[in-house]
Write a protein that holds these residues in place. Structure first.
Motif, PDB file in Angstrom:
ATOM      1  N   ALA A 185       0.810  -1.218   0.000  1.00 10.78           N
ATOM      2  CA  ALA A 185       0.000   0.000   0.000  1.00 10.78           C
ATOM      3  C   ALA A 185       0.843   1.267   0.000  1.00 10.78           C
ATOM      4  O   ALA A 185       0.340   2.351  -0.317  1.00 10.78           O
ATOM      5  CB  ALA A 185      -0.916   0.005   1.222  1.00 10.78           C
ATOM      6  N   LEU A 242      -5.563   5.975  -1.405  1.00  5.37           N
ATOM      7  CA  LEU A 242      -6.603   5.150  -0.793  1.00  5.37           C
ATOM      8  C   LEU A 242      -7.567   4.573  -1.821  1.00  5.37           C
ATOM      9  O   LEU A 242      -8.087   3.460  -1.646  1.00  5.37           O
ATOM     10  CB  LEU A 242      -7.385   5.968   0.237  1.00  5.37           C
ATOM     11  CG  LEU A 242      -6.803   6.034   1.652  1.00  5.37           C
ATOM     12  CD1 LEU A 242      -7.635   6.975   2.514  1.00  5.37           C
ATOM     13  CD2 LEU A 242      -6.754   4.647   2.269  1.00  5.37           C
ATOM     14  N   THR A 243      -7.819   5.319  -2.899  1.00  6.87           N
ATOM     15  CA  THR A 243      -8.768   4.845  -3.909  1.00  6.87           C
ATOM     16  C   THR A 243      -8.320   3.538  -4.554  1.00  6.87           C
ATOM     17  O   THR A 243      -9.148   2.801  -5.101  1.00  6.87           O
ATOM     18  CB  THR A 243      -8.964   5.900  -5.015  1.00  6.87           C
ATOM     19  OG1 THR A 243      -7.679   6.321  -5.499  1.00  6.87           O
ATOM     20  CG2 THR A 243      -9.726   7.093  -4.497  1.00  6.87           C
ATOM     21  N   ILE A 285      -6.928   1.032  -2.926  1.00  3.44           N
ATOM     22  CA  ILE A 285      -6.970  -0.054  -1.952  1.00  3.44           C
ATOM     23  C   ILE A 285      -8.343  -0.704  -1.987  1.00  3.44           C
ATOM     24  O   ILE A 285      -9.368  -0.042  -1.776  1.00  3.44           O
ATOM     25  CB  ILE A 285      -6.680   0.456  -0.526  1.00  3.44           C
ATOM     26  CG1 ILE A 285      -5.347   1.219  -0.501  1.00  3.44           C
ATOM     27  CG2 ILE A 285      -6.676  -0.705   0.455  1.00  3.44           C
ATOM     28  CD1 ILE A 285      -4.151   0.393  -0.900  1.00  3.44           C
ATOM     29  N   VAL A 317     -12.791   3.361   5.740  1.00  2.00           N
ATOM     30  CA  VAL A 317     -11.632   3.952   6.408  1.00  2.00           C
ATOM     31  C   VAL A 317     -12.109   5.165   7.189  1.00  2.00           C
ATOM     32  O   VAL A 317     -12.595   6.143   6.607  1.00  2.00           O
ATOM     33  CB  VAL A 317     -10.542   4.363   5.400  1.00  2.00           C
ATOM     34  CG1 VAL A 317      -9.397   5.072   6.128  1.00  2.00           C
ATOM     35  CG2 VAL A 317     -10.004   3.136   4.669  1.00  2.00           C
ATOM     36  N   VAL A 336      -6.789   8.174   9.329  1.00  2.00           N
ATOM     37  CA  VAL A 336      -5.391   7.829   9.104  1.00  2.00           C
ATOM     38  C   VAL A 336      -4.578   8.648  10.097  1.00  2.00           C
ATOM     39  O   VAL A 336      -4.745   9.870  10.177  1.00  2.00           O
ATOM     40  CB  VAL A 336      -4.939   8.139   7.664  1.00  2.00           C
ATOM     41  CG1 VAL A 336      -3.447   7.856   7.506  1.00  2.00           C
ATOM     42  CG2 VAL A 336      -5.739   7.318   6.653  1.00  2.00           C
ATOM     43  N   PRO A 364      -8.940  11.021   5.673  1.00  2.00           N
ATOM     44  CA  PRO A 364      -8.779   9.910   4.718  1.00  2.00           C
ATOM     45  C   PRO A 364      -9.429  10.215   3.370  1.00  2.00           C
ATOM     46  O   PRO A 364     -10.344   9.520   2.923  1.00  2.00           O
ATOM     47  CB  PRO A 364      -9.475   8.751   5.439  1.00  2.00           C
ATOM     48  CG  PRO A 364     -10.539   9.402   6.260  1.00  2.00           C
ATOM     49  CD  PRO A 364      -9.942  10.713   6.720  1.00  2.00           C
ATOM     50  N   PRO A 409      -9.918  10.331  -0.642  1.00  2.00           N
ATOM     51  CA  PRO A 409      -9.634   9.278  -1.633  1.00  2.00           C
ATOM     52  C   PRO A 409      -8.246   9.391  -2.256  1.00  2.00           C
ATOM     53  O   PRO A 409      -7.613   8.387  -2.563  1.00  2.00           O
ATOM     54  CB  PRO A 409     -10.734   9.483  -2.683  1.00  2.00           C
ATOM     55  CG  PRO A 409     -11.856  10.105  -1.913  1.00  2.00           C
ATOM     56  CD  PRO A 409     -11.198  11.016  -0.917  1.00  2.00           C
ATOM     57  N   LEU A 432      -0.675   6.811   0.742  1.00  2.00           N
ATOM     58  CA  LEU A 432      -0.268   6.163   1.986  1.00  2.00           C
ATOM     59  C   LEU A 432       1.246   6.086   2.110  1.00  2.00           C
ATOM     60  O   LEU A 432       1.957   5.923   1.117  1.00  2.00           O
ATOM     61  CB  LEU A 432      -0.874   4.761   2.056  1.00  2.00           C
ATOM     62  CG  LEU A 432      -2.403   4.721   2.090  1.00  2.00           C
ATOM     63  CD1 LEU A 432      -2.902   3.287   2.008  1.00  2.00           C
ATOM     64  CD2 LEU A 432      -2.929   5.411   3.341  1.00  2.00           C
ATOM     65  N   ASP A 479       2.024   4.820   8.514  1.00  2.00           N
ATOM     66  CA  ASP A 479       0.657   5.310   8.652  1.00  2.00           C
ATOM     67  C   ASP A 479      -0.159   4.270   9.425  1.00  2.00           C
ATOM     68  O   ASP A 479      -0.006   3.072   9.224  1.00  2.00           O
ATOM     69  CB  ASP A 479       0.004   5.513   7.280  1.00  2.00           C
ATOM     70  CG  ASP A 479       0.425   6.805   6.614  1.00  2.00           C
ATOM     71  OD1 ASP A 479       1.120   7.610   7.265  1.00  2.00           O
ATOM     72  OD2 ASP A 479       0.066   7.001   5.432  1.00  2.00           O
ATOM     73  N   ILE A 497      -3.937   3.014  10.011  1.00  2.00           N
ATOM     74  CA  ILE A 497      -5.229   3.081   9.359  1.00  2.00           C
ATOM     75  C   ILE A 497      -6.301   2.546  10.290  1.00  2.00           C
ATOM     76  O   ILE A 497      -6.190   1.427  10.788  1.00  2.00           O
ATOM     77  CB  ILE A 497      -5.244   2.279   8.045  1.00  2.00           C
ATOM     78  CG1 ILE A 497      -3.982   2.561   7.211  1.00  2.00           C
ATOM     79  CG2 ILE A 497      -6.510   2.574   7.253  1.00  2.00           C
ATOM     80  CD1 ILE A 497      -3.840   3.981   6.769  1.00  2.00           C
ATOM     81  N   PHE A 509      -4.151  -4.075   3.121  1.00  2.00           N
ATOM     82  CA  PHE A 509      -3.120  -3.033   3.154  1.00  2.00           C
ATOM     83  C   PHE A 509      -1.700  -3.566   3.081  1.00  2.00           C
ATOM     84  O   PHE A 509      -0.786  -2.843   2.699  1.00  2.00           O
ATOM     85  CB  PHE A 509      -3.278  -2.194   4.437  1.00  2.00           C
ATOM     86  CG  PHE A 509      -4.468  -1.303   4.425  1.00  2.00           C
ATOM     87  CD1 PHE A 509      -4.426  -0.067   3.799  1.00  2.00           C
ATOM     88  CD2 PHE A 509      -5.660  -1.708   5.014  1.00  2.00           C
ATOM     89  CE1 PHE A 509      -5.530   0.767   3.783  1.00  2.00           C
ATOM     90  CE2 PHE A 509      -6.781  -0.889   5.004  1.00  2.00           C
ATOM     91  CZ  PHE A 509      -6.715   0.353   4.386  1.00  2.00           C
TER      92      PHE A 509
END
Length: 218
Positions: free
Chosen positions: A161, A166-167, A169, A177, A180, A189, A191, A195, A199, A201, A217
């Motif tokens: 990750a 994030l988009t 994942i 989520v 973070v 968090p 999109p 990462l 971090d 999550i 992740f």
């Protein structure tokens, strides 16, 4: 494991709830009636009203048979006294203490009975790892009435990750989520958030397991 949490403030309540969710025997000590009352509906948490700096109060809370004492009061002096009593008088195997003022951090060592000092700004997950030796993914809260799990996982340097937004994942269905934590502070968090290693999550889900979150992740 038998756990005593000294201090029923926000951090103390969170620690107690997390440790109780892990099937530990948890006792919370506080001399504030309102704080104690706020915990009365918490399952698997025993309450002791009194000053944890008093040996008799610690004894009533079960210090002689405790495996872990976590001092989370808002006063460094109190946390040091509690730690010293826990280690020297009651021979508690592991003592964790919160450091409220960074200028006092040098005092929080084994001389005062402290096995691990936790800065006030340190995320909850780090405190729990210090206390219980948890893995990088733990079920922090099990909100039984709502049927919701709150799970936290830490991105390692080798996680796939790292460097991805994030988009990209793919999370299990019904998982969101919530936050973070980066460098000790919360990050929205969004999109497009990319990462980074270290971090932390925080996700919320009705049915997802810790292993499934880790797989997404890591």
């Amino acid at each position: 494991m038998k756990v005593i949490v000294a201090g029923a403030g926000r951090l103390g309540r969170q620690v107690a709830q997390v440790m109780a969710a892990g099937d530990n025997q948890v006792t919370v000590i506080d001399q504030d009636d309102e704080r104690v009352a706020a915990l009365r509906d918490r399952p698997h948490v025993r309450l002791e009203n009194g000053d944890a700096c008093e040996p008799s109060v610690l004894e009533r809370a079960g210090a002689y048979t405790a495996d872990l004492v976590v001092a989370t009061t808002g006063e460094d002096e109190d946390n040091l006294v509690i730690s010293l009593l826990a280690k020297r008088q009651f021979a508690v195997d592991r003592v964790i203490a919160r450091v409220n003022d960074t200028e006092n951090a040098w005092l929080f060592d084994r001389t005062w009975g402290v096995d691990a000092a936790v800065p006030a700004a340190m995320p909850l997950i780090s405190l729990i790892e210090e206390a219980a030796g948890a893995a990088d993914t733990v079920a922090l809260l099990r909100l039984g009435k709502a049927g919701v799990n709150v799970i936290e996982t830490t991105i390692t340097a080798h996680s796939r990750a790292v460097g991805r937004p994030l988009t990209e994942i793919t999370l299990p269905e019904g998982t969101v989520v919530a936050a973070v934590v980066r460098d000790g502070g919360p990050v929205t968090p969004a999109p497009g958030l990319v990462l980074e290693a270290a971090d932390e999550i925080l996700v919320v889900s009705h049915a997802t397991t810790e292993s499934e979150v880790r797989a997404a992740f890591q």
